[in-house]
Design a protein around this motif. Structure first.
Motif, PDB file in Angstrom:
ATOM      1  N   LEU A  39       3.013   7.880  10.220  1.00 54.65           N
ATOM      2  CA  LEU A  39       3.599   6.964  10.799  1.00 54.65           C
ATOM      3  C   LEU A  39       4.290   5.781   9.205  1.00 54.65           C
ATOM      4  O   LEU A  39       4.876   5.833   9.636  1.00 54.65           O
ATOM      5  CB  LEU A  39       2.707   6.296  12.254  1.00 54.65           C
ATOM      6  N   VAL A  40       3.008   5.076   9.148  1.00 55.55           N
ATOM      7  CA  VAL A  40       3.001   4.177   8.080  1.00 55.55           C
ATOM      8  C   VAL A  40       4.366   4.694   7.207  1.00 55.55           C
ATOM      9  O   VAL A  40       5.278   3.791   6.200  1.00 55.55           O
ATOM     10  CB  VAL A  40       1.501   3.693   7.089  1.00 55.55           C
ATOM     11  N   ARG A  41       3.042   5.631   6.121  1.00 50.79           N
ATOM     12  CA  ARG A  41       4.201   6.358   5.213  1.00 50.79           C
ATOM     13  C   ARG A  41       5.690   6.424   5.919  1.00 50.79           C
ATOM     14  O   ARG A  41       6.617   6.476   4.981  1.00 50.79           O
ATOM     15  CB  ARG A  41       3.757   7.886   4.531  1.00 50.79           C
ATOM     16  N   ASP A  42       6.289   7.186   6.668  1.00 55.80           N
ATOM     17  CA  ASP A  42       7.377   7.354   7.172  1.00 55.80           C
ATOM     18  C   ASP A  42       8.069   6.060   7.386  1.00 55.80           C
ATOM     19  O   ASP A  42       9.408   6.258   6.861  1.00 55.80           O
ATOM     20  CB  ASP A  42       7.174   8.986   8.580  1.00 55.80           C
ATOM     21  N   THR A  43       7.048   5.190   7.833  1.00 55.10           N
ATOM     22  CA  THR A  43       7.777   4.048   8.183  1.00 55.10           C
ATOM     23  C   THR A  43       8.708   3.440   7.317  1.00 55.10           C
ATOM     24  O   THR A  43       9.937   2.754   6.487  1.00 55.10           O
ATOM     25  CB  THR A  43       7.791   3.039   9.303  1.00 55.10           C
ATOM     26  N   LEU A  44       7.486   2.902   5.792  1.00 52.13           N
ATOM     27  CA  LEU A  44       7.696   2.686   4.382  1.00 52.13           C
ATOM     28  C   LEU A  44       8.382   3.333   4.016  1.00 52.13           C
ATOM     29  O   LEU A  44       9.554   2.059   2.691  1.00 52.13           O
ATOM     30  CB  LEU A  44       6.830   2.421   3.896  1.00 52.13           C
ATOM     31  N   GLU A  45       8.755   4.367   3.615  1.00 52.72           N
ATOM     32  CA  GLU A  45       9.286   5.529   2.240  1.00 52.72           C
ATOM     33  C   GLU A  45      10.944   4.761   2.772  1.00 52.72           C
ATOM     34  O   GLU A  45      11.270   4.863   1.561  1.00 52.72           O
ATOM     35  CB  GLU A  45       8.800   6.838   2.449  1.00 52.72           C
ATOM     36  N   PRO A  46      11.698   4.917   3.118  1.00 51.63           N
ATOM     37  CA  PRO A  46      12.986   4.620   3.216  1.00 51.63           C
ATOM     38  C   PRO A  46      13.334   3.375   2.435  1.00 51.63           C
ATOM     39  O   PRO A  46      14.426   3.431   2.274  1.00 51.63           O
ATOM     40  CB  PRO A  46      13.273   5.074   5.083  1.00 51.63           C
ATOM     41  N   LEU A  47      12.332   2.603   3.124  1.00 52.13           N
ATOM     42  CA  LEU A  47      12.620   1.509   1.962  1.00 52.13           C
ATOM     43  C   LEU A  47      12.572   1.139   0.790  1.00 52.13           C
ATOM     44  O   LEU A  47      13.040  -0.126  -0.307  1.00 52.13           O
ATOM     45  CB  LEU A  47      12.451  -0.106   2.607  1.00 52.13           C
ATOM     46  N   ALA A  48      11.802   2.380  -0.168  1.00 52.44           N
ATOM     47  CA  ALA A  48      11.559   2.181  -1.516  1.00 52.44           C
ATOM     48  C   ALA A  48      12.661   2.943  -2.064  1.00 52.44           C
ATOM     49  O   ALA A  48      12.843   4.078  -1.774  1.00 52.44           O
ATOM     50  CB  ALA A  48       9.715   2.205  -1.861  1.00 52.44           C
ATOM     51  N   GLU A  49      12.369   2.788  -3.064  1.00 51.81           N
ATOM     52  CA  GLU A  49      12.865   4.011  -4.439  1.00 51.81           C
ATOM     53  C   GLU A  49      11.600   4.789  -4.869  1.00 51.81           C
ATOM     54  O   GLU A  49      12.427   5.543  -5.162  1.00 51.81           O
ATOM     55  CB  GLU A  49      13.689   2.694  -5.398  1.00 51.81           C
ATOM     56  N   GLY A  50      10.553   4.355  -4.734  1.00 58.58           N
ATOM     57  CA  GLY A  50       9.910   5.364  -5.096  1.00 58.58           C
ATOM     58  C   GLY A  50       8.655   5.157  -4.601  1.00 58.58           C
ATOM     59  O   GLY A  50       7.804   4.008  -3.674  1.00 58.58           O
ATOM     60  N   CYS A  51       7.909   6.141  -4.841  1.00 57.98           N
ATOM     61  CA  CYS A  51       6.272   6.326  -4.008  1.00 57.98           C
ATOM     62  C   CYS A  51       5.461   6.595  -4.472  1.00 57.98           C
ATOM     63  O   CYS A  51       5.571   7.957  -4.489  1.00 57.98           O
ATOM     64  CB  CYS A  51       6.429   7.012  -2.458  1.00 57.98           C
ATOM     65  N   ARG A  52       3.491   6.656  -4.880  1.00 59.31           N
ATOM     66  CA  ARG A  52       2.993   7.223  -5.467  1.00 59.31           C
ATOM     67  C   ARG A  52       1.519   6.747  -4.752  1.00 59.31           C
ATOM     68  O   ARG A  52       1.343   5.833  -3.908  1.00 59.31           O
ATOM     69  CB  ARG A  52       2.496   6.185  -6.839  1.00 59.31           C
ATOM     70  N   PRO A  53       0.603   7.879  -5.491  1.00 54.06           N
ATOM     71  CA  PRO A  53      -0.759   7.497  -4.248  1.00 54.06           C
ATOM     72  C   PRO A  53      -1.591   7.012  -5.231  1.00 54.06           C
ATOM     73  O   PRO A  53      -1.558   6.801  -5.953  1.00 54.06           O
ATOM     74  CB  PRO A  53      -1.593   8.883  -3.924  1.00 54.06           C
ATOM     75  N   GLY A  54      -2.107   5.552  -4.790  1.00 54.68           N
ATOM     76  CA  GLY A  54      -2.733   4.561  -4.814  1.00 54.68           C
ATOM     77  C   GLY A  54      -4.072   5.245  -5.887  1.00 54.68           C
ATOM     78  O   GLY A  54      -4.680   6.646  -5.174  1.00 54.68           O
ATOM     79  N   PRO A  55      -4.654   5.242  -6.359  1.00 50.08           N
ATOM     80  CA  PRO A  55      -6.290   6.170  -6.797  1.00 50.08           C
ATOM     81  C   PRO A  55      -7.432   5.802  -5.999  1.00 50.08           C
ATOM     82  O   PRO A  55      -6.993   5.287  -4.648  1.00 50.08           O
ATOM     83  CB  PRO A  55      -6.359   4.928  -7.611  1.00 50.08           C
ATOM     84  N   GLU A  56      -7.308   7.474  -6.503  1.00 53.15           N
ATOM     85  CA  GLU A  56      -8.706   8.192  -4.863  1.00 53.15           C
ATOM     86  C   GLU A  56      -9.847   6.211  -5.036  1.00 53.15           C
ATOM     87  O   GLU A  56     -10.303   6.431  -5.838  1.00 53.15           O
ATOM     88  CB  GLU A  56      -9.230   8.640  -5.221  1.00 53.15           C
ATOM     89  N   SER A  57     -10.207   5.890  -4.188  1.00 53.13           N
ATOM     90  CA  SER A  57     -10.850   4.684  -3.801  1.00 53.13           C
ATOM     91  C   SER A  57     -11.575   4.562  -2.425  1.00 53.13           C
ATOM     92  O   SER A  57     -10.460   5.433  -1.504  1.00 53.13           O
ATOM     93  CB  SER A  57     -11.102   3.645  -4.239  1.00 53.13           C
ATOM     94  N   GLY A  58     -13.099   5.004  -2.012  1.00 50.96           N
ATOM     95  CA  GLY A  58     -12.927   4.475  -0.925  1.00 50.96           C
ATOM     96  C   GLY A  58     -12.811   3.730   0.276  1.00 50.96           C
ATOM     97  O   GLY A  58     -12.131   2.543   0.030  1.00 50.96           O
ATOM     98  N   GLY A  59     -12.728   4.371   1.694  1.00 49.66           N
ATOM     99  CA  GLY A  59     -12.618   3.410   2.757  1.00 49.66           C
ATOM    100  C   GLY A  59     -11.312   3.373   3.430  1.00 49.66           C
ATOM    101  O   GLY A  59     -10.801   3.176   4.461  1.00 49.66           O
ATOM    102  N   TRP A  60     -10.105   3.616   2.761  1.00 50.42           N
ATOM    103  CA  TRP A  60      -8.763   3.750   3.468  1.00 50.42           C
ATOM    104  C   TRP A  60      -8.382   4.629   3.222  1.00 50.42           C
ATOM    105  O   TRP A  60      -8.145   5.758   2.739  1.00 50.42           O
ATOM    106  CB  TRP A  60      -7.879   3.278   2.309  1.00 50.42           C
ATOM    107  N   PHE A  61      -7.545   5.273   4.782  1.00 50.60           N
ATOM    108  CA  PHE A  61      -7.171   6.200   4.614  1.00 50.60           C
ATOM    109  C   PHE A  61      -5.801   6.685   4.677  1.00 50.60           C
ATOM    110  O   PHE A  61      -4.943   7.697   4.588  1.00 50.60           O
ATOM    111  CB  PHE A  61      -7.452   6.731   6.598  1.00 50.60           C
ATOM    112  N   LEU A  62      -5.349   5.300   4.426  1.00 55.28           N
ATOM    113  CA  LEU A  62      -4.160   5.329   2.889  1.00 55.28           C
ATOM    114  C   LEU A  62      -3.988   4.159   1.823  1.00 55.28           C
ATOM    115  O   LEU A  62      -4.087   3.273   2.146  1.00 55.28           O
ATOM    116  CB  LEU A  62      -2.364   4.862   4.259  1.00 55.28           C
ATOM    117  N   ASN A  63      -3.604   5.262   1.092  1.00 50.82           N
ATOM    118  CA  ASN A  63      -3.611   3.773  -0.257  1.00 50.82           C
ATOM    119  C   ASN A  63      -2.342   4.592  -1.250  1.00 50.82           C
ATOM    120  O   ASN A  63      -2.070   4.883  -1.532  1.00 50.82           O
ATOM    121  CB  ASN A  63      -4.773   4.027  -1.398  1.00 50.82           C
ATOM    122  N   LEU A  64      -1.120   3.289  -0.684  1.00 51.10           N
ATOM    123  CA  LEU A  64       0.275   4.150  -1.659  1.00 51.10           C
ATOM    124  C   LEU A  64       0.767   3.250  -1.872  1.00 51.10           C
ATOM    125  O   LEU A  64       0.744   1.900  -1.854  1.00 51.10           O
ATOM    126  CB  LEU A  64       1.993   4.643  -0.021  1.00 51.10           C
TER     127      LEU A  64
END
Lengths: 239, 138
Positions: A172-197
């Protein structure tokens, strides 16, 4: 004395705030090494450089200041060169590449978005959505909480439901925010988040990203959405 | 519910939001072969309040307990409230009332969860030790 490099910016307009200091204890003065129409933002490197929180913050703050007026290619923390002359040589060798990269990222910033669930809200949500879980909860309650095994089994099913909710909300978060951006990359693998972009957005589109994130928070109270930015485009320089 | 400010400037020091950014400083950004990078052994950063990973026995038991407490606290309301609901109120009123009961339940589970979380935090040493193990392996 070796040279610590924070980032690279376009030379002709490069300007640093007066008295800007960077890493080290005491903090080392930040200066520019200009060459080939580019400027490296540098300082002396302390003898013992370790990734301490203080120095990581200093690295980020120098880039933040240097990038206020024009775009800057942020270096990863801990980039060290023998001397200013070596920095000049690297700038000359790859000038074309850095210039086109700066051009490409001009007027763009990074926003890092992390999501977790407010656990009270998400537990309430999965129980409300799932009659089987509610029935199990009721049965356990009647049995005075249930045996260890029963509680474990029930908790596992709840956790399973929470995990599917995480996957659903990540989409949901990705699909909602991605159209507003020119690029999207995963953040570093770190504990705790179910989403890090990380999103690359035009400065003019920043406001829209922030208001959209706010709207998501309001519409989905289980979402604990952390939006950090504007940042130098850390996640978009290495291509 | 904790409210995270919509915008946290990357330039401001000392906010928890800034610590969310440190991993980018460490793991992203331009790497130039000609430059040496400092050794990252012994990293002591990112002591962020990390949520417990949802895949452990501890978590299962905590969830079960939270849900169990919810029912205990919501139980009396339900048995006393339900006949009223059926007998006295209109449909729209009933919706309003059942919504009230629901948010009451949400409150109970929230309270239970706060307690469970409080207990979890007292055993935070174990959590942070497993975290630093992860950092060493990275």
């Amino acid at each position: 004395m070796s040279t610590y490099v924070y980032g690279i910016t376009a030379g002709e307009r490069a300007q640093l705030p007066e008295g800007l200091t960077g890493i080290g204890e005491p903090p080392r003065p930040v200066r520019l090494v200009t060459e080939a129409g580019l400027a490296a933002v540098v300082s002396d490197c302390p003898e013992e450089l370790r990734p301490k929180r203080r120095d990581l913050l200093a690295h980020q703050q120098v880039l933040s200041e240097a990038g206020r007026k024009s775009s800057v290619l942020p270096m990863r923390f801990g980039s060290v060169c023998e001397s200013d002359e070596d920095v000049s040589r690297v700038l000359t060798e790859h000038a074309e590449h850095y210039r086109s990269k700066l051009e490409q990222l001009s007027g763009r910033v990074e926003y890092n978005v992390k999501a977790v669930h407010h656990e009270d809200a998400v537990l309430h949500l999965v129980l409300a959505e799932n009659a089987e879980l509610r029935a199990l909860a009721e049965a356990n309650r009647k049995a005075g909480g249930g045996t260890y095994e029963e509680r474990l089994r029930f908790g596992e099913q709840v956790a399973e439901a929470v995990r599917s909710r995480e996957a659903w909300d990540a989409d949901l978060v990705r699909d909602t925010l991605e159209p507003l951006a020119e690029g999207c990359r995963p953040g570093p693998e770190s504990g705790g988040w179910f989403l890090n972009l990380s999103f690359l957005v035009a400065e003019s589109a920043s406001e829209r990203l922030l208001t959209t994130a706010d709207r998501l928070r309001r519409a989905h109270p289980q979402l604990d959405l952390r939006v950090n930015g504007p940042l130098p485009p850390y996640s978009f320089v290495d291509t | 519910m904790s409210v995270v400010p919509a915008q946290q400037s990357g330039g401001a020091g000392g906010t928890s939001g800034l610590y969310d950014v440190l991993e980018l400083v460490l793991d992203r950004g331009l790497v130039i072969d000609a430059f040496v990078r400092v050794s990252l052994v012994g990293i002591e950063i990112l002591k962020i309040d990390v949520r417990v990973v949802v895949a452990s026995v501890d978590t299962y038991l905590r969830f079960a307990e939270a849900c169990n407490r919810l029912d205990l606290e919501a139980g009396p309301h339900r048995s006393a409230g339900l006949p009223d609901l059926v007998g006295e109120v209109t449909e729209s009123g009933a919706r309003g009332k059942s919504k009230g009961a629901l948010s009451g339940a949400a409150q109970s589970i929230s309270d239970a969860f706060q307690q469970a979380r409080g207990q979890g935090e007292s055993s935070g040493t174990r959590r942070s030790s497993s975290r630093s193990k992860k950092e060493e392996s990275e």
